[in-house]
Motif scaffolding. Structure first.
Motif, PDB file in Angstrom:
ATOM      1  N   ILE A 163       0.810  -1.223   0.000  1.00 52.85           N
ATOM      2  CA  ILE A 163       0.000   0.000   0.000  1.00 52.85           C
ATOM      3  C   ILE A 163       0.841   1.270   0.000  1.00 52.85           C
ATOM      4  CG2 ILE A 163      -1.843  -1.215   1.228  1.00 52.85           C
ATOM      5  CD1 ILE A 163      -1.090   0.386   3.729  1.00 52.85           C
ATOM      6  N   GLY A 164       2.169   1.131   0.050  1.00 56.06           N
ATOM      7  CA  GLY A 164       3.036   2.303   0.087  1.00 56.06           C
ATOM      8  C   GLY A 164       3.360   2.709   1.505  1.00 56.06           C
ATOM      9  N   ARG A 165       4.168   3.741   1.648  1.00 53.77           N
ATOM     10  CA  ARG A 165       4.681   4.136   2.961  1.00 53.77           C
ATOM     11  C   ARG A 165       3.842   5.212   3.645  1.00 53.77           C
ATOM     12  NH1 ARG A 165       7.381  -0.361   1.825  1.00 53.77           N
ATOM     13  NH2 ARG A 165       9.111  -0.053   0.378  1.00 53.77           N
ATOM     14  N   PHE A 166       2.954   5.896   2.891  1.00 51.90           N
ATOM     15  CA  PHE A 166       2.267   7.064   3.441  1.00 51.90           C
ATOM     16  C   PHE A 166       1.413   6.728   4.654  1.00 51.90           C
ATOM     17  CE2 PHE A 166      -1.571   9.719   3.603  1.00 51.90           C
ATOM     18  CZ  PHE A 166      -0.998  10.943   3.877  1.00 51.90           C
ATOM     19  N   TYR A 167       0.471   5.797   4.493  1.00 55.76           N
ATOM     20  CA  TYR A 167      -0.456   5.517   5.590  1.00 55.76           C
ATOM     21  C   TYR A 167       0.236   4.934   6.822  1.00 55.76           C
ATOM     22  CZ  TYR A 167      -4.127   6.485   2.206  1.00 55.76           C
ATOM     23  OH  TYR A 167      -4.927   7.099   1.281  1.00 55.76           O
ATOM     24  N   PRO A 168       1.128   3.954   6.660  1.00 57.08           N
ATOM     25  CA  PRO A 168       1.803   3.449   7.859  1.00 57.08           C
ATOM     26  C   PRO A 168       2.608   4.513   8.593  1.00 57.08           C
ATOM     27  CG  PRO A 168       2.077   1.915   6.044  1.00 57.08           C
ATOM     28  CD  PRO A 168       1.473   3.160   5.467  1.00 57.08           C
ATOM     29  N   ILE A 169       3.294   5.384   7.848  1.00 51.21           N
ATOM     30  CA  ILE A 169       4.171   6.364   8.506  1.00 51.21           C
ATOM     31  C   ILE A 169       3.371   7.487   9.147  1.00 51.21           C
ATOM     32  CG2 ILE A 169       5.942   8.110   8.118  1.00 51.21           C
ATOM     33  CD1 ILE A 169       7.185   6.283   6.012  1.00 51.21           C
ATOM     34  N   VAL A 170       2.501   8.137   8.382  1.00 49.84           N
ATOM     35  CA  VAL A 170       1.812   9.329   8.882  1.00 49.84           C
ATOM     36  C   VAL A 170       0.714   8.973   9.872  1.00 49.84           C
ATOM     37  CG1 VAL A 170       0.418  11.314   8.248  1.00 49.84           C
ATOM     38  CG2 VAL A 170       2.397  10.699   6.866  1.00 49.84           C
ATOM     39  N   LEU A 171      -0.207   8.093   9.478  1.00 51.33           N
ATOM     40  CA  LEU A 171      -1.296   7.754  10.386  1.00 51.33           C
ATOM     41  C   LEU A 171      -0.775   7.020  11.619  1.00 51.33           C
ATOM     42  CD1 LEU A 171      -4.126   6.687   7.901  1.00 51.33           C
ATOM     43  CD2 LEU A 171      -3.614   8.936   8.874  1.00 51.33           C
ATOM     44  N   GLY A 172       0.232   6.181  11.411  1.00 53.57           N
ATOM     45  CA  GLY A 172       0.822   5.497  12.561  1.00 53.57           C
ATOM     46  C   GLY A 172       1.447   6.470  13.539  1.00 53.57           C
ATOM     47  N   SER A 173       2.089   7.516  13.024  1.00 56.02           N
ATOM     48  CA  SER A 173       2.741   8.500  13.897  1.00 56.02           C
ATOM     49  C   SER A 173       1.720   9.307  14.696  1.00 56.02           C
ATOM     50  CB  SER A 173       3.619   9.438  13.066  1.00 56.02           C
ATOM     51  OG  SER A 173       4.696   8.741  12.490  1.00 56.02           O
ATOM     52  N   VAL A 174       0.607   9.652  14.064  1.00 49.34           N
ATOM     53  CA  VAL A 174      -0.435  10.395  14.786  1.00 49.34           C
ATOM     54  C   VAL A 174      -0.958   9.575  15.964  1.00 49.34           C
ATOM     55  CG1 VAL A 174      -2.778  11.329  14.605  1.00 49.34           C
ATOM     56  CG2 VAL A 174      -1.110  11.782  12.791  1.00 49.34           C
ATOM     57  N   ALA A 175      -1.296   8.319  15.689  1.00 46.94           N
ATOM     58  CA  ALA A 175      -1.795   7.460  16.766  1.00 46.94           C
ATOM     59  C   ALA A 175      -0.730   7.234  17.832  1.00 46.94           C
ATOM     60  CB  ALA A 175      -2.261   6.124  16.187  1.00 46.94           C
ATOM     61  N   TYR A 176       0.500   7.101  17.402  1.00 48.96           N
ATOM     62  CA  TYR A 176       1.628   6.868  18.311  1.00 48.96           C
ATOM     63  C   TYR A 176       1.763   8.010  19.318  1.00 48.96           C
ATOM     64  CZ  TYR A 176       6.451   5.183  19.292  1.00 48.96           C
ATOM     65  OH  TYR A 176       7.587   4.687  19.870  1.00 48.96           O
ATOM     66  N   GLY A 177       1.716   9.249  18.818  1.00 51.53           N
ATOM     67  CA  GLY A 177       1.835  10.397  19.708  1.00 51.53           C
ATOM     68  C   GLY A 177       0.709  10.473  20.719  1.00 51.53           C
ATOM     69  N   VAL A 178      -0.507  10.145  20.283  1.00 61.29           N
ATOM     70  CA  VAL A 178      -1.667  10.217  21.180  1.00 61.29           C
ATOM     71  C   VAL A 178      -1.542   9.211  22.316  1.00 61.29           C
ATOM     72  CG1 VAL A 178      -4.163   9.837  21.339  1.00 61.29           C
ATOM     73  CG2 VAL A 178      -3.214  11.162  19.437  1.00 61.29           C
ATOM     74  N   VAL A 179      -1.185   7.977  21.989  1.00 61.59           N
ATOM     75  CA  VAL A 179      -1.165   6.953  23.042  1.00 61.59           C
ATOM     76  C   VAL A 179       0.015   7.141  23.987  1.00 61.59           C
ATOM     77  CG1 VAL A 179      -2.494   5.243  21.761  1.00 61.59           C
ATOM     78  CG2 VAL A 179      -0.025   5.305  21.484  1.00 61.59           C
ATOM     79  N   ILE A 180       1.137   7.676  23.487  1.00 64.32           N
ATOM     80  CA  ILE A 180       2.262   7.954  24.401  1.00 64.32           C
ATOM     81  C   ILE A 180       1.850   8.990  25.429  1.00 64.32           C
ATOM     82  CG2 ILE A 180       4.525   9.069  24.548  1.00 64.32           C
ATOM     83  CD1 ILE A 180       5.282   7.602  21.992  1.00 64.32           C
ATOM     84  N   ALA A 181       1.200  10.054  24.970  1.00 68.44           N
ATOM     85  CA  ALA A 181       0.708  11.056  25.918  1.00 68.44           C
ATOM     86  C   ALA A 181      -0.264  10.418  26.909  1.00 68.44           C
ATOM     87  CB  ALA A 181       0.037  12.198  25.162  1.00 68.44           C
ATOM     88  N   GLY A 182      -1.064   9.485  26.436  1.00 70.17           N
ATOM     89  CA  GLY A 182      -2.032   8.825  27.316  1.00 70.17           C
ATOM     90  C   GLY A 182      -1.394   8.031  28.428  1.00 70.17           C
ATOM     91  N   VAL A 183      -0.219   7.427  28.157  1.00 67.95           N
ATOM     92  CA  VAL A 183       0.456   6.661  29.210  1.00 67.95           C
ATOM     93  C   VAL A 183       0.767   7.551  30.406  1.00 67.95           C
ATOM     94  CG1 VAL A 183       2.568   5.382  29.782  1.00 67.95           C
ATOM     95  CG2 VAL A 183       1.436   4.980  27.593  1.00 67.95           C
ATOM     96  N   GLY A 184       1.159   8.783  30.148  1.00 68.03           N
ATOM     97  CA  GLY A 184       1.547   9.680  31.231  1.00 68.03           C
ATOM     98  C   GLY A 184       0.396  10.211  32.040  1.00 68.03           C
ATOM     99  N   VAL A 185      -0.832  10.123  31.519  1.00 72.46           N
ATOM    100  CA  VAL A 185      -2.002  10.622  32.265  1.00 72.46           C
ATOM    101  C   VAL A 185      -2.900   9.483  32.727  1.00 72.46           C
ATOM    102  CG1 VAL A 185      -1.958  12.827  31.048  1.00 72.46           C
ATOM    103  CG2 VAL A 185      -3.366  10.959  30.147  1.00 72.46           C
ATOM    104  N   ALA A 186      -2.443   8.236  32.540  1.00 73.30           N
ATOM    105  CA  ALA A 186      -3.248   7.080  32.952  1.00 73.30           C
ATOM    106  C   ALA A 186      -3.477   7.115  34.463  1.00 73.30           C
ATOM    107  CB  ALA A 186      -2.567   5.784  32.554  1.00 73.30           C
ATOM    108  N   PRO A 187      -4.721   6.958  34.911  1.00 66.84           N
ATOM    109  CA  PRO A 187      -4.995   7.069  36.346  1.00 66.84           C
ATOM    110  C   PRO A 187      -4.575   5.845  37.154  1.00 66.84           C
ATOM    111  CG  PRO A 187      -7.021   6.589  35.138  1.00 66.84           C
ATOM    112  CD  PRO A 187      -5.951   6.783  34.117  1.00 66.84           C
ATOM    113  N   VAL A 188      -4.578   4.673  36.522  1.00 65.27           N
ATOM    114  CA  VAL A 188      -4.230   3.440  37.227  1.00 65.27           C
ATOM    115  C   VAL A 188      -3.330   2.607  36.325  1.00 65.27           C
ATOM    116  CG1 VAL A 188      -6.292   3.364  38.681  1.00 65.27           C
ATOM    117  CG2 VAL A 188      -6.345   2.325  36.405  1.00 65.27           C
ATOM    118  N   TYR A 189      -2.613   1.655  36.947  1.00 61.38           N
ATOM    119  CA  TYR A 189      -1.643   0.868  36.186  1.00 61.38           C
ATOM    120  C   TYR A 189      -2.270   0.061  35.043  1.00 61.38           C
ATOM    121  CZ  TYR A 189       1.767  -2.638  34.909  1.00 61.38           C
ATOM    122  OH  TYR A 189       2.608  -3.444  34.188  1.00 61.38           O
ATOM    123  N   PRO A 190      -3.418  -0.609  35.218  1.00 65.29           N
ATOM    124  CA  PRO A 190      -3.967  -1.377  34.085  1.00 65.29           C
ATOM    125  C   PRO A 190      -4.211  -0.523  32.844  1.00 65.29           C
ATOM    126  CG  PRO A 190      -5.049  -2.034  36.117  1.00 65.29           C
ATOM    127  CD  PRO A 190      -4.211  -0.845  36.452  1.00 65.29           C
TER     128      PRO A 190
END
Length: 417
Positions: free
Chosen positions: A286-313
């Motif tokens: 499918i090419g490199r565009f979708y894996p790189i760009v869309l993957g990076s957007v989701a990646y940034g969101v979930v990393i930020a989420g780890v730092g604000v997670a209220p509980v370990y699970p």
């Protein structure tokens, strides 16, 4: 893809895996190891311990790549890098007995990093030399990187709870074994077709090495795109390797043991490993565009989420998602480097890619350590996740423009073969 290619792909994947295992074995136990080496407790000492190794990665990645391109061989250099790195681990463990302080340990880390990056970068470059699809080959590299990090973080945490130096000894054994594995790899640089050799002969002096890649960057600035993504992606990995370890072990947050923190890092590295091959093959289709760009957007969101997670699970579940997103990005980014660079300059190109990646790790350590020390864990996670999002948004139009050209290059290569 020949049987020999498949065999060498597996063997080279094992080499890269062993290098990553040896490196990451130390991470979960860094808080205790730096104290055993004579440093005061705290994230600052851990930061400099990791920075010392990656500073050497930055300084020597291109040197190894250019040397292999000029020599026309990579395997002997992989062996030298692995064995030299293993010896540096043994010296590191002996620093306290020899009367050296933390400064001496940092010097040993620099020397070890200068050797280890040779084994790592050239192991990946040898995978680039194989046929069968750049996405698949970089997917194999990604599997090795992710699985090596998963095994290293999990086992390293258990060993660190027993003794802070056990991961160091284990790292020496595993890294030495990487050199032995590399000895069985068939050299591929001299097996190019006569047509390829003829076409490159007249450019041998100009097209091989770092100078050629720098010239390519000037004439084709799009090569900076995978370098930029490699920088920010490894920035986040460096951040998690340092701040994540302290974050999960801090009594004020989750209070895990070294083994628990290592297992939590494994929640990221396991999906990062097992999904790299299929997602790398997907990027070939499918090419490199979708894996790189869309993957990076989701990646940034979930990393930020780890730092604000209220509980370990919740934090643990988000770490799994971080691994999934990373597996989408990594092989496509490395494959894009291969797509844009001629075979004769691949060693130096991957060396430069690893320079950007190592600079990303360094930035992750420094930004993570400084931000955490002054503002705390939550702002640090938000800042690093935000960096990933900014890079993805800024480069989205560029990736969109170059993706069709990359696909055209692949079709041309397929027709020629």
């Amino acid at each position: 893809m020949t049987r020999d290619d498949r065999r060498d792909r597996r063997r080279l994947g094992a080499v890269v895996l062993a290098v990553l295992v040896s490196q990451v074995l130390l991470y979960p136990g860094v808080p205790g190891l730096v104290v055993a080496l004579g440093a005061p407790a705290g994230i600052d000492a851990g930061m400099w311990f990791l920075v010392a190794e990656f500073a050497a990665f930055v300084a020597f990645a291109v040197v190894w790549g250019a040397a292999s391109d000029a020599l026309g061989r990579r395997v002997p250099l992989v062996v030298i890098g692995a064995v030299g790195g293993a010896c540096s681990y043994l010296v590191l463990a002996a620093v306290p007995a020899l009367g050296g302080g933390f400064e001496a340990a940092l010097a040993v880390r620099v020397v070890g990093g200068a050797f280890t990056i040779g084994a790592f970068s050239l192991g990946i470059t040898l995978l680039m030399d194989l046929g069968g699809g750049n996405g698949r080959n970089m997917g194999a590299a990604g599997v090795a990187i992710g699985l090596g990090a998963a095994v290293g973080s999990t086992v390293g945490g258990v060993l660190a709870d027993l003794d802070p130096f056990y991961p160091v000894y284990a790292g020496a054994i595993v890294l030495g074994s990487a050199g032995l594995l590399a000895l069985g790899v068939d050299e591929r640089l001299a097996s190019r077709s006569d047509e390829d050799a003829t076409s490159s002969e007249s450019h041998a002096s100009e097209d091989v090495g770092v100078r050629a890649v720098l010239a390519r960057i000037r004439s084709t600035p799009t090569l900076l795109v995978p370098f930029a993504f490699g920088f920010v992606d490894r920035l986040t990995a460096g951040f998690l390797s340092l701040v994540g370890v302290y974050y999960f072990q801090d009594p004020a947050t989750f209070g895990l043991s070294a083994a628990g923190a290592g297992a939590t890092l494994g929640l990221f590295f396991v999906p990062f490993a097992v999904l790299q091959a299929p997602l790398g093959a997907l990027s070939d289709r499918i090419g490199r565009f979708y894996p790189i760009v869309l993957g990076s957007v989701a990646y940034g969101v979930v990393i930020a989420g780890v730092g604000v997670a209220p509980v370990y699970p919740v934090a643990a579940a988000l770490m799994v998602l971080v691994g999934v997103c990373g597996a989408l990005i990594a092989p496509a980014t490395m494959a894009l480097v291969t797509d844009l660079v001629d075979r004769e300059a691949r060693g130096a190109a991957m060396g430069l890619f690893n320079v950007f990646g190592s600079l990303g790790f360094l930035t992750g350590f420094l930004v993570g350590g400084a931000t955490t020390g002054t503002l705390g864990y939550r702002p640090a996670f938000l800042a690093v996740g935000g960096m990933e999002l900014v890079i993805a948004m800024l480069l989205l139009p560029v990736v969109y423009r170059i993706a069709p050209r990359v696909e055209s290059m692949k079709r041309f290569d397929a027709e020629r073969s």
